[in-house]
Design a protein around this motif. Structure first.
Motif, PDB file in Angstrom:
ATOM      1  N   GLU A 126     -11.258  32.513  47.749  1.00  0.00           N
ATOM      2  CA  GLU A 126     -11.576  31.370  46.889  1.00  0.00           C
ATOM      3  C   GLU A 126     -10.576  30.228  47.029  1.00  0.00           C
ATOM      4  OE1 GLU A 126     -11.780  32.977  42.975  1.00  0.00           O
ATOM      5  OE2 GLU A 126     -13.720  33.977  43.292  1.00  0.00           O
ATOM      6  N   ASN A 127      -9.282  30.559  47.236  1.00  0.00           N
ATOM      7  CA  ASN A 127      -8.245  29.532  47.214  1.00  0.00           C
ATOM      8  C   ASN A 127      -7.508  29.364  48.535  1.00  0.00           C
ATOM      9  OD1 ASN A 127      -8.657  29.110  44.343  1.00  0.00           O
ATOM     10  ND2 ASN A 127      -7.537  31.035  44.023  1.00  0.00           N
ATOM     11  N   GLY A 128      -7.860  30.183  49.522  1.00  0.00           N
ATOM     12  CA  GLY A 128      -7.163  30.112  50.794  1.00  0.00           C
ATOM     13  C   GLY A 128      -5.815  30.817  50.748  1.00  0.00           C
ATOM     14  N   VAL A 129      -5.093  30.777  51.867  1.00  0.00           N
ATOM     15  CA  VAL A 129      -3.812  31.474  51.948  1.00  0.00           C
ATOM     16  C   VAL A 129      -2.663  30.494  51.781  1.00  0.00           C
ATOM     17  CG1 VAL A 129      -4.743  33.252  53.478  1.00  0.00           C
ATOM     18  CG2 VAL A 129      -3.658  31.210  54.463  1.00  0.00           C
ATOM     19  N   ILE A 130      -1.528  31.025  51.410  1.00  0.00           N
ATOM     20  CA  ILE A 130      -0.288  30.255  51.442  1.00  0.00           C
ATOM     21  C   ILE A 130       0.566  30.842  52.561  1.00  0.00           C
ATOM     22  CG2 ILE A 130      -0.341  29.644  49.000  1.00  0.00           C
ATOM     23  CD1 ILE A 130       1.719  31.814  48.470  1.00  0.00           C
ATOM     24  N   GLU A 131       1.198  29.996  53.342  1.00  0.00           N
ATOM     25  CA  GLU A 131       2.042  30.471  54.424  1.00  0.00           C
ATOM     26  C   GLU A 131       3.423  30.817  53.870  1.00  0.00           C
ATOM     27  OE1 GLU A 131       2.141  27.663  57.563  1.00  0.00           O
ATOM     28  OE2 GLU A 131       0.098  28.108  58.248  1.00  0.00           O
ATOM     29  N   GLN A 132       3.765  32.090  53.998  1.00  0.00           N
ATOM     30  CA  GLN A 132       5.009  32.591  53.392  1.00  0.00           C
ATOM     31  C   GLN A 132       5.933  33.105  54.493  1.00  0.00           C
ATOM     32  OE1 GLN A 132       5.538  34.694  49.402  1.00  0.00           O
ATOM     33  NE2 GLN A 132       4.992  36.371  50.766  1.00  0.00           N
ATOM     34  N   LYS A 133       7.119  32.532  54.575  1.00  0.00           N
ATOM     35  CA  LYS A 133       8.071  32.944  55.593  1.00  0.00           C
ATOM     36  C   LYS A 133       9.017  33.989  55.028  1.00  0.00           C
ATOM     37  CE  LYS A 133       8.163  29.031  58.773  1.00  0.00           C
ATOM     38  NZ  LYS A 133       9.023  28.087  59.527  1.00  0.00           N
ATOM     39  N   SER A 145      12.034  36.509  56.545  1.00  0.00           N
ATOM     40  CA  SER A 145      12.889  36.901  57.662  1.00  0.00           C
ATOM     41  C   SER A 145      12.424  36.273  58.976  1.00  0.00           C
ATOM     42  CB  SER A 145      12.923  38.427  57.798  1.00  0.00           C
ATOM     43  OG  SER A 145      13.886  38.838  58.734  1.00  0.00           O
ATOM     44  N   GLY A 146      11.989  35.013  58.908  1.00  0.00           N
ATOM     45  CA  GLY A 146      11.620  34.281  60.115  1.00  0.00           C
ATOM     46  C   GLY A 146      10.175  34.403  60.520  1.00  0.00           C
ATOM     47  N   ASP A 147       9.429  35.346  59.965  1.00  0.00           N
ATOM     48  CA  ASP A 147       8.016  35.505  60.283  1.00  0.00           C
ATOM     49  C   ASP A 147       7.153  34.899  59.183  1.00  0.00           C
ATOM     50  OD1 ASP A 147       8.406  36.697  62.676  1.00  0.00           O
ATOM     51  OD2 ASP A 147       7.167  38.452  62.272  1.00  0.00           O
ATOM     52  N   THR A 148       5.970  34.437  59.554  1.00  0.00           N
ATOM     53  CA  THR A 148       5.059  33.819  58.591  1.00  0.00           C
ATOM     54  C   THR A 148       3.928  34.786  58.255  1.00  0.00           C
ATOM     55  OG1 THR A 148       5.535  31.612  59.456  1.00  0.00           O
ATOM     56  CG2 THR A 148       3.537  31.866  58.139  1.00  0.00           C
ATOM     57  N   PHE A 149       3.697  34.974  56.968  1.00  0.00           N
ATOM     58  CA  PHE A 149       2.628  35.845  56.490  1.00  0.00           C
ATOM     59  C   PHE A 149       1.606  35.013  55.729  1.00  0.00           C
ATOM     60  CE2 PHE A 149       6.272  38.548  57.075  1.00  0.00           C
ATOM     61  CZ  PHE A 149       5.756  39.752  57.542  1.00  0.00           C
ATOM     62  N   ASN A 150       0.321  35.300  55.942  1.00  0.00           N
ATOM     63  CA  ASN A 150      -0.746  34.671  55.167  1.00  0.00           C
ATOM     64  C   ASN A 150      -0.884  35.419  53.848  1.00  0.00           C
ATOM     65  OD1 ASN A 150      -1.343  32.780  57.192  1.00  0.00           O
ATOM     66  ND2 ASN A 150      -2.719  34.220  58.221  1.00  0.00           N
ATOM     67  N   ALA A 151      -0.436  34.781  52.774  1.00  0.00           N
ATOM     68  CA  ALA A 151      -0.324  35.464  51.489  1.00  0.00           C
ATOM     69  C   ALA A 151      -1.282  34.884  50.462  1.00  0.00           C
ATOM     70  CB  ALA A 151       1.107  35.373  50.964  1.00  0.00           C
ATOM     71  N   SER A 152      -1.595  35.716  49.491  1.00  0.00           N
ATOM     72  CA  SER A 152      -2.371  35.276  48.333  1.00  0.00           C
ATOM     73  C   SER A 152      -1.469  34.487  47.390  1.00  0.00           C
ATOM     74  CB  SER A 152      -2.954  36.491  47.618  1.00  0.00           C
ATOM     75  OG  SER A 152      -3.369  36.173  46.310  1.00  0.00           O
ATOM     76  N   SER A 153      -2.071  33.668  46.550  1.00  0.00           N
ATOM     77  CA  SER A 153      -1.283  32.918  45.567  1.00  0.00           C
ATOM     78  C   SER A 153      -0.941  33.777  44.349  1.00  0.00           C
ATOM     79  CB  SER A 153      -2.044  31.675  45.115  1.00  0.00           C
ATOM     80  OG  SER A 153      -3.285  32.024  44.525  1.00  0.00           O
ATOM     81  N   ILE A 154      -1.464  35.002  44.288  1.00  0.00           N
ATOM     82  CA  ILE A 154      -1.123  35.914  43.195  1.00  0.00           C
ATOM     83  C   ILE A 154       0.329  36.353  43.363  1.00  0.00           C
ATOM     84  CG2 ILE A 154      -1.612  38.148  42.139  1.00  0.00           C
ATOM     85  CD1 ILE A 154      -4.511  37.841  42.951  1.00  0.00           C
ATOM     86  N   SER A 155       1.089  36.326  42.285  1.00  0.00           N
ATOM     87  CA  SER A 155       2.506  36.658  42.339  1.00  0.00           C
ATOM     88  C   SER A 155       2.715  38.123  42.719  1.00  0.00           C
ATOM     89  CB  SER A 155       3.170  36.392  40.989  1.00  0.00           C
ATOM     90  OG  SER A 155       4.500  36.903  40.968  1.00  0.00           O
ATOM     91  N   ILE A 156       3.787  38.349  43.454  1.00  0.00           N
ATOM     92  CA  ILE A 156       4.145  39.711  43.831  1.00  0.00           C
ATOM     93  C   ILE A 156       4.409  40.586  42.609  1.00  0.00           C
ATOM     94  CG2 ILE A 156       6.623  39.239  44.005  1.00  0.00           C
ATOM     95  CD1 ILE A 156       6.746  41.072  46.392  1.00  0.00           C
ATOM     96  N   PHE A 157       4.756  39.949  41.491  1.00  0.00           N
ATOM     97  CA  PHE A 157       5.047  40.713  40.288  1.00  0.00           C
ATOM     98  C   PHE A 157       3.790  41.306  39.648  1.00  0.00           C
ATOM     99  CE2 PHE A 157       8.742  37.939  40.761  1.00  0.00           C
ATOM    100  CZ  PHE A 157       9.760  38.885  40.699  1.00  0.00           C
ATOM    101  N   ALA A 158       2.626  40.980  40.198  1.00  0.00           N
ATOM    102  CA  ALA A 158       1.407  41.668  39.779  1.00  0.00           C
ATOM    103  C   ALA A 158       1.432  43.125  40.227  1.00  0.00           C
ATOM    104  CB  ALA A 158       0.181  40.969  40.360  1.00  0.00           C
ATOM    105  N   GLN A 159       2.349  43.474  41.124  1.00  0.00           N
ATOM    106  CA  GLN A 159       2.509  44.865  41.552  1.00  0.00           C
ATOM    107  C   GLN A 159       3.338  45.696  40.578  1.00  0.00           C
ATOM    108  OE1 GLN A 159       4.134  44.274  45.654  1.00  0.00           O
ATOM    109  NE2 GLN A 159       2.386  45.528  46.295  1.00  0.00           N
TER     110      GLN A 159
END
Length: 568
Positions: free
Chosen positions: A395-402, A404-418
């Motif tokens: 619905e909202n697309g990915v955010i590019e999250q770096k 340790s030098g690598d880029t991950f396609n991440a959700s905008s949902i906070s990691i603290f949802a874990q």
């Protein structure tokens, strides 16, 4: 606990103390024991800080620096952790039969340091030191050589930490045992606290440096930490109370099984012409009785291992920012630790005594079963979160999250949802793991408790191997290509939620089988321990420990106000 039982806790007679009289609760923080205890506890803190610094970002290092696929890095993590929990059985055997606890701890520590030296060696950017040749080619390690150094380092770290894990706790307790059982219990309480203090520092501090500064510095810290641990440990070598190695319970137990053919155990008893004391044969039978329970605990550890594997991969693909700071993915393990530190005192001081007051004490196996249910809920929650995480990407697309030098396609949902899934694993540990330790400790005679505790630790190691086997089976069954793969290289494109739901289902079935086994299990009655005089030297005329205790079985023991409570 009946009236007068308090006096029965005075089971150990010390020179100068009157046998049979209640022993005042001594403190391990007074006298010469204070220095010994402090050295051992700080050794353990540094060692646990070291170990968790190695494991905290193992997946991230594998995928970013070593250029491994995420599925391969997961396998490395599971194999490593599994091996770490199997080696203590070997470490205990070496200490018992060959080297003694002190020498085994020291030798394992030196092997540990060798492995820790290889880890930053694999991470350093050597171009910063040596530059390039005349053709502009950098003087640096190739990726394949970095892998060689790193994997060799992990092997030495596994051997080192396994040898230490088997012996440092019992060695510390040995230093205070002449103060009585309350002092031993107090030592283990502090021992557990220092373990968690070390992990807390690793997951919050060292993991942040590894992810956001550099792995070379992040791996140099545990190397230095382990050197400090060894310096502290050997600083008071002359003050430690040590016992020389003797016979091996493992070898003798196998001998009983061979003589008995694993069925006719009476043939192994001295009273029937066998080679082994009757009480020792009874102890072997007690150990064999807990094996079915231990086998069913293995799957619990397979679920538990998801924190360092699939949960971590899921976290990499969620928003790790807290304000402007990118939090280390491994920081979620802190919530596992926090729930344990909060829940154990509540259960131990409030809930269990309250239930005991109304004769509603849960048995060891009932508590373990509750832990199984909570672990199943943790992967169920992870599966639900995975559905919403991918829906958010659609619905909202990915955010590019770096990271340790690598880029991950991440959700905008906070990691603290874990946090809920990590907290559920932590809560399950209070019941399944802590109660499992208590069950293992209480169901074997005192002379075989080390063996049973070693077998219990092995269930954790085997659980990691089982987790890896499940992932391999899933990859073979569903393939590696999206969108049908349950465990693809890129979680965003697969159906990893189905993997989580399958794990929850397997745990539910495992729990039902466990209920049946628990229903028919008969508990061993508390031992009638003789009064023993604690000697500072070995008495060659003293009979083996298995000739000093006797015990039986009964139906359903619950919680009691006894040192062998969940605080173990």
């Amino acid at each position: 606990m009946e009236a007068g039982d308090d006096e029965k806790t005075a089971l150990i007679s010390i020179r100068g103390w009157e046998v049979g009289k209640p022993i005042a609760r001594p403190s391990i923080w007074r006298g010469k024991q204070m220095v010994l205890v402090a050295c051992i506890l700080f050794t353990e803190l540094c060692e646990r800080l070291t170990f968790y610094s190695v494991t905290a970002n193992l997946l991230l290092y594998g995928t970013t620096v070593l250029d491994l696929e995420s599925t391969t890095a997961t396998s490395v993590s599971l194999y490593f952790t599994g091996t770490v929990f199997i080696i203590p059985v070997i470490g205990g055997y070496i200490a018992d039969t060959l080297a003694g606890k002190y020498n085994t701890i020291l030798g394992s520590g030196l092997i540990y340091v060798l492995g820790l030296f290889l880890l930053p060696t694999s991470a350093f950017d050597y171009t910063d030191f040596f530059g390039t040749d005349d053709d502009g080619v950098p003087f640096d390690l190739s990726t394949s050589m970095r892998r060689v150094y790193y994997f060799m380092g992990l092997v030495f770290v596994a051997i080192g930490t396994g040898g230490i894990k088997a012996n440092v706790g019992p060695f510390g307790a040995q230093q205070v045992e002449d103060l009585g059982p309350e002092a031993v219990q107090s030592f283990f309480n502090w021992f557990y606290w220092f373990i968690n203090a070390g992990s807390f520092i690793a997951f919050l501090g060292v993991a942040y440096i590894q992810q956001n500064v550099s792995f070379s510095l992040g791996y140099l810290i545990p190397f230095i930490s382990m050197i400090v641990a060894l310096v502290i440990f050997v600083a008071v070598k002359s003050k430690y109370k040590q016992t020389p190695p003797g016979g091996s319970i493992i070898v003798d137990s196998l001998g009983v099984c061979c003589d008995a053919g694993c069925r006719k155990f009476d043939n192994a008893r001295k009273s029937n012409g066998g080679k082994y004391p009757d009480d020792f044969v009874t102890g072997v039978i007690a150990v064999l009785r807990v094996i079915p329970v231990f086998l069913l605990i293995i799957l619990y550890w397979a679920i538990y291992s998801q924190m360092q594997s699939t949960f971590f991969l899921q976290g990499e693909r969620m928003d790790a920012k807290l304000g402007s700071v990118i939090m280390p993915i491994a920081v979620l393990n802190v919530f596992n630790t926090i729930i344990i530190l909060i829940l154990i005192p509540i259960m131990d001081k409030v809930v269990y005594p309250f239930l005991a007051k109304y004769n509603r004490s849960p048995t060891h196996l009932q508590r373990i079963g509750l832990g199984f249910v909570l672990s199943a809920l943790s992967v169920l929650v992870a599966g639900i979160l995975e559905i919403y995480r991918k829906k958010d990407i659609e619905e909202n697309g990915v955010i590019e999250q770096k990271l340790s030098g690598d880029t991950f396609n991440a959700s905008s949902i906070s990691i603290f949802a874990q946090v809920p899934q990590f907290a559920l694993v932590g809560a399950s540990e209070v019941f399944a793991s802590v109660s499992g330790l208590e069950f293992a400790y209480s169901q074997a005679p005192s002379f075989m408790q080390g063996l049973v505790m070693g077998l219990f630790l092995m269930t954790s190691g085997i659980g990691n191997y089982v987790s890896e086997a499940i992932l391999e089976i899933v990859k073979e069954a569903t393939g590696a290509d999206p969108p049908d793969a349950w465990f693809p290289e890129e979680m965003n494109d697969g159906k990893t939620e189905n993997l989580f739901f399958m794990l929850a289902a397997l745990m539910a079935v495992n729990t039902l089988v466990f209920v049946v086994v628990a229903y028919f299990y008969k508990y061993k009655a508390p031992e009638e321990t003789q009064y023993l005089e604690v000697e500072k030297v070995i008495d060659p005329d003293k009979p083996p420990p298995y000739e000093q205790t006797k015990g039986g079985f009964h139906e359903n023991p619950g919680y009691s106000e006894h040192p062998e409570s969940t605080r173990l």
